[in-house]
Design a protein around this motif. Structure first.
Motif, PDB file in Angstrom:
ATOM      1  N   ASN A   1       0.820  -1.221   0.000  1.00 25.50           N
ATOM      2  CA  ASN A   1       0.000   0.000   0.000  1.00 25.50           C
ATOM      3  C   ASN A   1       0.844   1.257   0.000  1.00 25.50           C
ATOM      4  N   CYS A   2       2.075   1.157   0.546  1.00 20.82           N
ATOM      5  CA  CYS A   2       2.918   2.351   0.625  1.00 20.82           C
ATOM      6  C   CYS A   2       3.734   2.587  -0.639  1.00 20.82           C
ATOM      7  N   LYS A   3       3.760   1.611  -1.542  1.00 18.69           N
ATOM      8  CA  LYS A   3       4.636   1.766  -2.718  1.00 18.69           C
ATOM      9  C   LYS A   3       4.039   2.782  -3.680  1.00 18.69           C
ATOM     10  N   PRO A   4       4.818   3.799  -4.079  1.00 21.46           N
ATOM     11  CA  PRO A   4       4.289   4.760  -5.064  1.00 21.46           C
ATOM     12  C   PRO A   4       4.283   4.131  -6.454  1.00 21.46           C
ATOM     13  N   ILE A   5       3.344   4.576  -7.270  1.00 22.95           N
ATOM     14  CA  ILE A   5       3.257   4.017  -8.631  1.00 22.95           C
ATOM     15  C   ILE A   5       4.129   4.826  -9.571  1.00 22.95           C
ATOM     16  N   ILE A   6       4.202   6.120  -9.300  1.00 23.46           N
ATOM     17  CA  ILE A   6       4.959   7.001 -10.185  1.00 23.46           C
ATOM     18  C   ILE A   6       5.828   7.884  -9.309  1.00 23.46           C
ATOM     19  N   GLY A   7       7.042   8.147  -9.789  1.00 18.71           N
ATOM     20  CA  GLY A   7       7.959   8.928  -8.966  1.00 18.71           C
ATOM     21  C   GLY A   7       8.325  10.234  -9.632  1.00 18.71           C
ATOM     22  N   LEU A   8       9.110  11.010  -8.904  1.00 19.42           N
ATOM     23  CA  LEU A   8       9.563  12.290  -9.443  1.00 19.42           C
ATOM     24  C   LEU A   8      11.073  12.270  -9.531  1.00 19.42           C
ATOM     25  N   ILE A   9      11.585  12.874 -10.573  1.00 22.41           N
ATOM     26  CA  ILE A   9      13.025  12.887 -10.757  1.00 22.41           C
ATOM     27  C   ILE A   9      13.431  14.312 -11.106  1.00 22.41           C
ATOM     28  N   SER A  10      14.582  14.701 -10.597  1.00 16.78           N
ATOM     29  CA  SER A  10      15.011  16.086 -10.774  1.00 16.78           C
ATOM     30  C   SER A  10      15.821  16.208 -12.056  1.00 16.78           C
ATOM     31  N   ILE A  11      15.329  17.004 -13.004  1.00 19.99           N
ATOM     32  CA  ILE A  11      16.033  17.152 -14.291  1.00 19.99           C
ATOM     33  C   ILE A  11      16.331  18.629 -14.513  1.00 19.99           C
ATOM     34  N   GLN A  12      17.557  18.872 -14.954  1.00 18.57           N
ATOM     35  CA  GLN A  12      17.949  20.260 -15.172  1.00 18.57           C
ATOM     36  C   GLN A  12      17.693  20.643 -16.622  1.00 18.57           C
ATOM     37  N   LYS A  13      16.984  21.781 -16.810  1.00 21.15           N
ATOM     38  CA  LYS A  13      16.765  22.275 -18.170  1.00 21.15           C
ATOM     39  C   LYS A  13      16.760  23.793 -18.129  1.00 21.15           C
ATOM     40  N   GLY A  14      17.613  24.383 -18.910  1.00 22.43           N
ATOM     41  CA  GLY A  14      17.643  25.847 -19.000  1.00 22.43           C
ATOM     42  C   GLY A  14      18.014  26.483 -17.682  1.00 22.43           C
ATOM     43  N   GLY A  15      18.975  25.888 -16.973  1.00 28.04           N
ATOM     44  CA  GLY A  15      19.431  26.511 -15.727  1.00 28.04           C
ATOM     45  C   GLY A  15      18.544  26.218 -14.532  1.00 28.04           C
ATOM     46  N   LYS A  16      17.339  25.685 -14.730  1.00 29.22           N
ATOM     47  CA  LYS A  16      16.453  25.381 -13.600  1.00 29.22           C
ATOM     48  C   LYS A  16      16.258  23.885 -13.480  1.00 29.22           C
ATOM     49  N   TYR A  17      15.959  23.491 -12.234  1.00 32.70           N
ATOM     50  CA  TYR A  17      15.677  22.078 -11.986  1.00 32.70           C
ATOM     51  C   TYR A  17      14.174  21.866 -11.898  1.00 32.70           C
ATOM     52  N   TYR A  18      13.688  20.887 -12.622  1.00 32.46           N
ATOM     53  CA  TYR A  18      12.261  20.576 -12.606  1.00 32.46           C
ATOM     54  C   TYR A  18      12.039  19.187 -12.033  1.00 32.46           C
ATOM     55  N   GLN A  19      10.924  19.031 -11.321  1.00 33.45           N
ATOM     56  CA  GLN A  19      10.528  17.706 -10.810  1.00 33.45           C
ATOM     57  C   GLN A  19       9.697  17.039 -11.893  1.00 33.45           C
ATOM     58  N   VAL A  20      10.274  16.052 -12.519  1.00 35.72           N
ATOM     59  CA  VAL A  20       9.624  15.422 -13.674  1.00 35.72           C
ATOM     60  C   VAL A  20       9.074  14.065 -13.260  1.00 35.72           C
ATOM     61  N   PRO A  21       7.811  13.780 -13.605  1.00 32.97           N
ATOM     62  CA  PRO A  21       7.275  12.449 -13.259  1.00 32.97           C
ATOM     63  C   PRO A  21       7.928  11.370 -14.117  1.00 32.97           C
ATOM     64  N   THR A  22       8.156  10.229 -13.510  1.00 34.62           N
ATOM     65  CA  THR A  22       8.835   9.132 -14.199  1.00 34.62           C
ATOM     66  C   THR A  22       8.359   7.791 -13.655  1.00 34.62           C
ATOM     67  N   PRO A  23       8.356   6.764 -14.469  1.00 33.27           N
ATOM     68  CA  PRO A  23       8.018   5.437 -13.920  1.00 33.27           C
ATOM     69  C   PRO A  23       9.151   4.943 -13.023  1.00 33.27           C
ATOM     70  N   LEU A  24       8.792   4.082 -12.102  1.00 34.85           N
ATOM     71  CA  LEU A  24       9.778   3.549 -11.154  1.00 34.85           C
ATOM     72  C   LEU A  24       9.894   2.047 -11.335  1.00 34.85           C
ATOM     73  N   THR A  25      11.109   1.551 -11.115  1.00 34.05           N
ATOM     74  CA  THR A  25      11.279   0.093 -11.129  1.00 34.05           C
ATOM     75  C   THR A  25      10.749  -0.476  -9.815  1.00 34.05           C
ATOM     76  N   ASP A  26      10.541  -1.776  -9.837  1.00 33.39           N
ATOM     77  CA  ASP A  26      10.009  -2.443  -8.638  1.00 33.39           C
ATOM     78  C   ASP A  26      10.905  -2.261  -7.425  1.00 33.39           C
ATOM     79  N   SER A  27      12.194  -2.388  -7.669  1.00 37.84           N
ATOM     80  CA  SER A  27      13.113  -2.287  -6.533  1.00 37.84           C
ATOM     81  C   SER A  27      13.127  -0.872  -5.977  1.00 37.84           C
ATOM     82  N   ARG A  28      13.000   0.121  -6.877  1.00 35.57           N
ATOM     83  CA  ARG A  28      12.981   1.508  -6.421  1.00 35.57           C
ATOM     84  C   ARG A  28      11.717   1.784  -5.600  1.00 35.57           C
ATOM     85  N   ARG A  29      10.609   1.211  -6.064  1.00 32.64           N
ATOM     86  CA  ARG A  29       9.346   1.414  -5.340  1.00 32.64           C
ATOM     87  C   ARG A  29       9.425   0.809  -3.944  1.00 32.64           C
TER      88      ARG A  29
END
Lengths: 508, 229
Positions: free
Chosen positions: B138-166
């Motif tokens: 129940n606690c495992k997230p389905i989708i995660g956020l990853i920090s990606i740098q674009k144009g000098g700023k960092y954005y929190q981008v949604p991304t799929p997660l592997t089972d082990s990461r979840r």
């Protein structure tokens, strides 16, 4: 055991009317259709009919037909087959055994449908003379007994659990039970103790002891976690139901260590009082022995301070109240109570049982220090000093039951468990003519019984399937704790030690 | 040429031999702890299993890690959780906390079970391992956020997660929640048991954190194309 017991134990004889005088479950069970045998109205059959029935259809030298022997063959409780003059072939014997097995399976199914937990409900008041436990009932019911009076526990109850009613638990054991057992009572919503040989032995001795003789001292000893404290509690339950006065010190080790408030005794300059421990003990003592405290009267006047005193002839309950309310005098109140009880314990009056768990604390070392940082000897503590006097056998009309434990003791090696090692020279000489009772680890049968009890109470829960499948397959795959492998592993890991098994099953 | 290949194929041992080592030559085989594998009679082995058995005779085997047992009660998820709870290598303490947690969860549930009327008994789950696995699920997230740098700023981008990461995130959140956000005088096993039971019921702070993560991912849906893999 050649008595034909009229109880719920289902019989193998087929062709018997279900309306016969059997009271247990499974009496309306199936029966294998026999041939042309007469339908017998009573069970067991009168001897003449049995003999006639057996030899009906038999020619000289011809073997009887299969169905006839199947129905006419009887077994009484002793297992001897009446009239084994008929010889059967191996296939016939195998077929009969198969029919017996089928019958057992069917009957156990019906038994489990009706009363799955408490078997042997039929008249267990007869004691050791008759074998009332029916071995062919559902296997799960064999670990319990409905006999809740320790006085009637016998050899046949060894390994079985009996229930102590909650009201008795509250009065008899306000402070007597080990902590983990108290947790178990709370979790399982019942207080079940296993009947084991050391406790039965002790109860037997107590029953036979003559009150006119000096009190015998019994010492329970054994390795860590084998069940000394609970055997003591079983014996105390028996004593309480026999209306004895119970003087129980739940753990003498608590009196010689970790005392927050230690004060100099007002009665004796060289001794030290422990007000908190004494008042707590008095409160619990009062709960157990309410009615005795009203009846027993003091034999002299006791002066507590300039304005407080207790007259001669007042009920002992007043001394106890004095100790509980005036915590400063609690240790002295304990001393007075012990002295009075010992002086007035006579063959005619009440019977007193002094039970101390961890009696080796009275002659060991303490961790308490005086103000000049020198260690206090146990004899310098009022409580210990007074309790030691009770442990002498110069009084009649009762018994002294003690346990020597390493658990909770200070400055003793963990491998020590024998009385000599734990009591030391001084303690052993003081207690010297005592009756040692060894408390061993579980036997095979007791282990099995304990395992079945935990399963019954939903305590062993572990599943082998992994998390994703568990919700789907939970009913299909047996839990690992319930498989044979799991049981073997529990046996190996716990080495049949009761405490180890309990701690293992706690998280499985 | 054959000699040079053979040089790579011989078992390599480091100069200093530690007892356990995470980096092994791929030549080394994994240890097999389960007894069932060894109980299969020789006649019933499949070809793959026979080949594996023969390989064991010639190849060296890695040292078994301390958490690996042939016990029927061993659970790899629980072992992973114990390792994550462990501090300063004190696995004894971590494992004892986990066992106390299971005991306290089971006590609460079994007490509830025995006090409940017969109709409600079926619904009460008493198995601490089932509760643990379900709570983790129940606690495992389905989708995660990853920090990606674009144009000098960092954005929190949604991304799929592997089972082990979840699984890692679920365990990490449980442990940090119990360590940080509870009353300091309660024992770890009490805190963990409360949190696990709440997560089993889909309540509690860890579930809330998972939902917050999902909401953030939903809110940042627009940046999803910043991820190029």
């Amino acid at each position: 055991m050649d008595l034909t017991v009229q109880c719920s134990c289902p019989r193998l004889q087929t062709g018997v009317e279900p309306g016969s005088s059997r009271t247990g479950p499974g009496s309306g069970g199936t029966r294998v259709t026999g041939g042309s045998e007469p339908a017998h109205a009573t069970w067991p059959l009168p001897l003449r009919q049995r003999r006639e029935g057996r030899f009906a259809g038999l020619d000289n030298g011809n073997l009887p037909t299969e169905t006839e022997t199947g129905t006419e063959r009887q077994r009484d409780r002793g297992g001897s087959v009446l009239g084994t003059s008929t010889r059967l072939t191996r296939t016939q014997r195998a077929d009969m055994a198969l029919k017996r097995l089928n019958r057992i399976v069917q009957l156990s199914h019906t038994v489990s449908l009706t009363r799955p937990l408490h078997g042997s409900g039929c008249g267990l008041q007869l004691g050791a003379a008759t074998q009332t436990e029916a071995p062919m009932e559902s296997p799960r019911a064999v670990f319990r007994t409905s006999e809740s009076e320790p006085a009637s526990h016998g050899e046949q109850h060894i390994g079985q659990f009996y229930t102590i009613p909650p009201s008795q638990v509250k009065t008899i054991f306000p402070h007597g039970l080990p902590y983990r057992f108290q947790q178990q009572i709370k979790t399982f919503n019942e207080a079940c103790l296993m009947v084991r040989k050391p406790a039965l032995e002790l109860i037997g001795y107590l029953k036979k002891a003559d009150p006119a003789h000096p009190s015998v001292r019994y010492v329970l000893y054994g390795e860590r976690g084998t069940g000394k404290s609970l055997s003591l509690c079983h014996t105390l339950h028996h004593c309480s139901l026999q209306d004895w006065l119970i003087l129980h010190v739940p753990d003498a080790h608590l009196w010689v260590k970790n005392c927050k408030e230690l004060m100099a005794s007002s009665y004796h300059r060289a001794r030290f009082d422990q007000p908190i421990e004494a008042s707590v003990w008095l409160k619990n003592f009062r709960v157990t022995n309410e009615r005795f405290l009203k009846e027993i009267k003091t034999s002299q006047k006791y002066i507590w301070s300039k304005r407080e005193f207790t007259d001669e002839g007042r009920p002992l309950g007043e001394i106890v109240d004095q100790g509980v309310t005036r915590v400063k005098n609690a240790s002295d109140a304990v001393g007075v109570v012990l002295k009075e009880l010992k002086a007035q314990a006579r063959p005619g009056s009440y019977r007193l049982v002094v039970s101390v768990d961890g009696v080796n604390a009275l002659w060991g070392r303490t961790t308490l220090r005086k103000e000049d940082r020198s260690l206090i000897d146990p004899s310098e503590l009022t409580l210990v000093h007074n309790l030691r006097k009770m442990m002498k056998n110069d009084w009649c009309g009762g018994a002294v039951i003690a346990t020597v434990t390493q658990t909770g003791s200070v400055f003793t090696p963990s491998s020590a468990y024998l009385p000599q090692e734990l009591l030391g020279k001084e303690g052993f000489d003081f207690l010297d003519p005592f009756l040692p009772v060894l408390v061993p680890a579980y036997s095979e049968k007791e282990f099995e019984s304990s395992y079945q009890y935990y399963r019954d109470r939903r305590w062993i829960q572990h599943h082998t399937v992994d998390s994703l499948k568990s919700t789907l397959c939970v009913s299909l795959a047996p839990p690992a704790g319930h498989t044979e492998e799991g049981k073997k592993e529990l046996l190996f890991l716990s080495n049949r030690n009761p405490a180890a098994l309990e701690r293992l099953c706690a998280f499985l | 040429m054959a000699a040079s290949i053979a040089k790579f194929l011989r078992p390599w041992s480091p100069g200093v031999l530690p007892a356990r080592w995470t980096r092994y030559n791929p030549y080394y085989l994994e240890p097999e702890p389960s007894k069932e594998v060894y109980r299969i009679p020789v006649t019933e082995l499949t070809d793959e299993q026979k080949a594996a058995q023969e390989l064991k005779a010639v190849r060296p085997i890695k040292a078994a890690p301390p958490g690996l047992t042939s016990s029927v009660f061993s659970d790899p998820t629980v072992s992973k959780f114990v390792n994550m709870m462990m501090e300063d290598g004190d696995k004894v303490l971590a494992r004892s906390i986990i066992t106390q947690t299971f005991e306290s969860m089971k006590r609460k549930q079994v007490e509830k079970y025995h006090k409940a009327p017969a109709t409600e008994k079926e619904g009460i789950e008493c198995n601490p391992y089932t509760i643990f696995h379900q709570a983790l699920e129940n606690c495992k997230p389905i989708i995660g956020l990853i920090s990606i740098q674009k144009g000098g700023k960092y954005y929190q981008v949604p991304t799929p997660l592997t089972d082990s990461r979840r699984r890692f995130l679920a365990m990490k959140w449980l442990i940090t929640e119990c360590r940080d956000n509870k009353h300091r005088r309660t024992h770890m096993y009490e805190k963990l048991s409360q949190e696990l039971l709440a997560a089993f019921m889909n309540e509690g702070n860890v579930i809330k954190r998972k939902h917050d993560m999902h909401k953030m991912a939903e809110a940042n849906r627009a940046f999803a194309h910043y991820r190029w893999w």
